[in-house]
Design a protein around this motif. Sequence first.
Motif, mmCIF file in Angstrom:
data_model
loop_
_atom_site.group_PDB
_atom_site.id
_atom_site.type_symbol
_atom_site.label_atom_id
_atom_site.label_comp_id
_atom_site.label_asym_id
_atom_site.label_seq_id
_atom_site.Cartn_x
_atom_site.Cartn_y
_atom_site.Cartn_z
ATOM 1 N N GLN A 24 45.706 48.691 63.814
ATOM 2 C CA GLN A 24 46.039 48.678 62.461
ATOM 3 C C GLN A 24 46.599 47.200 61.987
ATOM 4 N N LYS A 25 46.227 46.786 60.778
ATOM 5 C CA LYS A 25 46.629 45.596 60.116
ATOM 6 C C LYS A 25 46.767 45.719 58.793
ATOM 7 N N GLU A 26 47.832 45.187 58.259
ATOM 8 C CA GLU A 26 48.206 45.317 56.668
ATOM 9 C C GLU A 26 47.266 44.595 55.846
ATOM 10 N N CYS A 27 46.953 44.969 54.538
ATOM 11 C CA CYS A 27 46.096 44.334 53.858
ATOM 12 C C CYS A 27 46.229 44.290 52.571
ATOM 13 N N LYS A 28 45.748 43.240 51.621
ATOM 14 C CA LYS A 28 45.900 43.102 50.267
ATOM 15 C C LYS A 28 44.332 42.995 49.796
ATOM 16 N N ILE A 29 44.009 43.652 48.623
ATOM 17 C CA ILE A 29 42.572 43.319 48.436
ATOM 18 C C ILE A 29 42.640 43.560 46.732
ATOM 19 N N LYS A 30 41.905 42.570 46.247
ATOM 20 C CA LYS A 30 41.901 42.485 44.642
ATOM 21 C C LYS A 30 40.393 43.182 44.381
ATOM 22 N N TYR A 31 40.717 43.930 43.220
ATOM 23 C CA TYR A 31 39.885 44.863 42.555
ATOM 24 C C TYR A 31 39.595 44.492 41.235
ATOM 25 N N PHE A 32 38.639 44.270 40.693
ATOM 26 C CA PHE A 32 38.236 43.585 39.286
ATOM 27 C C PHE A 32 38.046 45.124 38.764
ATOM 28 N N VAL A 33 39.138 45.913 38.176
ATOM 29 C CA VAL A 33 39.104 47.170 37.603
ATOM 30 C C VAL A 33 38.860 47.042 36.260
ATOM 31 N N ARG A 34 38.219 48.340 35.618
ATOM 32 C CA ARG A 34 38.164 48.267 34.134
ATOM 33 C C ARG A 34 39.435 48.553 33.320
ATOM 34 N N LYS A 35 39.417 47.801 32.228
ATOM 35 C CA LYS A 35 40.693 48.333 31.248
ATOM 36 C C LYS A 35 40.249 49.565 30.653
ATOM 37 N N LEU A 36 41.372 50.561 30.717
ATOM 38 C CA LEU A 36 41.063 51.866 30.233
ATOM 39 C C LEU A 36 41.346 51.844 28.692
ATOM 40 N N ASP A 37 42.092 50.889 28.065
ATOM 41 C CA ASP A 37 42.325 50.921 26.885
ATOM 42 C C ASP A 37 41.429 50.297 25.814
ATOM 43 N N MET A 38 40.187 50.311 26.494
ATOM 44 C CA MET A 38 38.957 49.301 25.562
ATOM 45 C C MET A 38 37.521 50.049 26.226
ATOM 46 N N PRO A 39 36.736 49.974 25.575
ATOM 47 C CA PRO A 39 35.293 50.229 25.888
ATOM 48 C C PRO A 39 35.017 49.533 27.313
ATOM 49 N N SER A 40 34.865 50.229 28.449
ATOM 50 C CA SER A 40 34.695 49.368 29.640
ATOM 51 C C SER A 40 33.526 50.433 30.640
ATOM 52 N N MET A 41 33.174 51.361 30.278
ATOM 53 C CA MET A 41 32.225 52.324 30.931
ATOM 54 C C MET A 41 30.586 51.642 30.906
ATOM 55 N N LEU A 42 30.178 51.536 32.057
ATOM 56 C CA LEU A 42 28.753 51.051 31.890
ATOM 57 C C LEU A 42 27.819 52.104 31.630
ATOM 58 N N SER A 43 26.604 51.624 31.125
ATOM 59 C CA SER A 43 25.467 52.349 30.961
ATOM 60 C C SER A 43 24.513 51.964 31.977
ATOM 61 N N VAL A 44 24.037 53.077 32.695
ATOM 62 C CA VAL A 44 23.085 52.679 33.788
ATOM 63 C C VAL A 44 21.583 52.552 33.063
ATOM 64 N N PRO A 45 21.398 53.339 32.122
ATOM 65 C CA PRO A 45 20.145 53.316 31.239
ATOM 66 C C PRO A 45 19.900 51.663 30.961
ATOM 67 N N LYS A 46 21.126 51.437 30.396
ATOM 68 C CA LYS A 46 20.891 50.050 29.615
ATOM 69 C C LYS A 46 20.543 49.020 30.825
ATOM 70 N N ILE A 47 21.206 48.953 31.945
ATOM 71 C CA ILE A 47 21.033 48.202 33.203
ATOM 72 C C ILE A 47 19.578 48.245 33.558
ATOM 73 N N LYS A 48 19.170 49.617 33.667
ATOM 74 C CA LYS A 48 17.707 49.647 34.155
ATOM 75 C C LYS A 48 16.870 49.280 32.976
ATOM 76 N N GLU A 49 17.061 49.188 31.839
ATOM 77 C CA GLU A 49 16.230 48.713 30.747
ATOM 78 C C GLU A 49 16.040 47.325 31.088
ATOM 79 N N ILE A 50 17.059 46.647 31.339
ATOM 80 C CA ILE A 50 17.146 44.971 31.456
ATOM 81 C C ILE A 50 16.308 44.705 32.695
ATOM 82 N N LEU A 51 16.551 45.450 33.796
ATOM 83 C CA LEU A 51 15.813 44.992 35.022
ATOM 84 C C LEU A 51 14.357 45.213 34.840
ATOM 85 N N ILE A 52 14.099 46.454 34.138
ATOM 86 C CA ILE A 52 12.616 46.860 33.866
ATOM 87 C C ILE A 52 11.828 45.530 33.086
#
Length: 279
Positions: A209-237
Amino acid sequence: MSFCLLNDNGVKMLFESNHQKYSKNDLVAVLKNAGICSGDSICVHSELFGLGKTLKTKDEFLNDIISALCSCVGTDIHKPKSSLGTVIVPTFTYDFCKSGVYDKKNSRSEVGILGEYFRKLPNVYRSDDPIFNFAIFGKDTDKYKGFSLSCFGEQSIFKKMIDNNVKFITLGTTDTGCTLVHYCEELLQVPYRYYKDFFGKIIDENSIQKECKIKYFVRKLDMPSMLSVPKIKEILIKDKAIKIYTLGSAQIGVMGAKEYFASLFNALKNDNSIFLRNS
């Protein structure tokens, strides 16, 4: 009682889709046609129910999927020293954010049965990130070892996969496997996310066992932050960063990491809300 169907040549069939049966060999043929070859490193995101009705037991089915992937890149799970390629499968453990414990041997994958099955196989290594970890087997496993202070930082496995131009495969659908976008979001410091520290312990494969600290760049829940997979797919195509193949009624997407990253990064740099659902 287990059973499986055979075709006229005596080959055991893997799944059925649209009244047609497919074997492991059919999956291998599609992947090779998609440019997956011996010596490649592949990262596989999957929605296996998208392939169709399974014609084998759960373990037989998963074993054949893994066997097909390993075969394409020139690896054998039982002969690690002779491996030519590398197979990487996500085994993310979001529960660490609540429990503060990541046990590399025992923490269940929360992103599908393929990773959960794969991580338990002999000679498979599980990476150190307590949230966004992967099961890895093959020649380049050592390249993905080490701890990053941030889930999507410059020392993270995502940056390493870009550097090594891993081929990303979405198996059973093309509407999954967009985790690399979070690396772009952190790199560009998008305004709808922020750093949050998570503390806990990692229990390694030797039960140390070892102690750890990790930074996670999380969403701000008080503003639009949910990603659209179809939009991502559209760009990739649009950027021709993804090639889409079919097997039965299922889609299989293949993306080179460098092209995948460049497409997402450039789009996000030009418009930091381009991938948001409500933008």
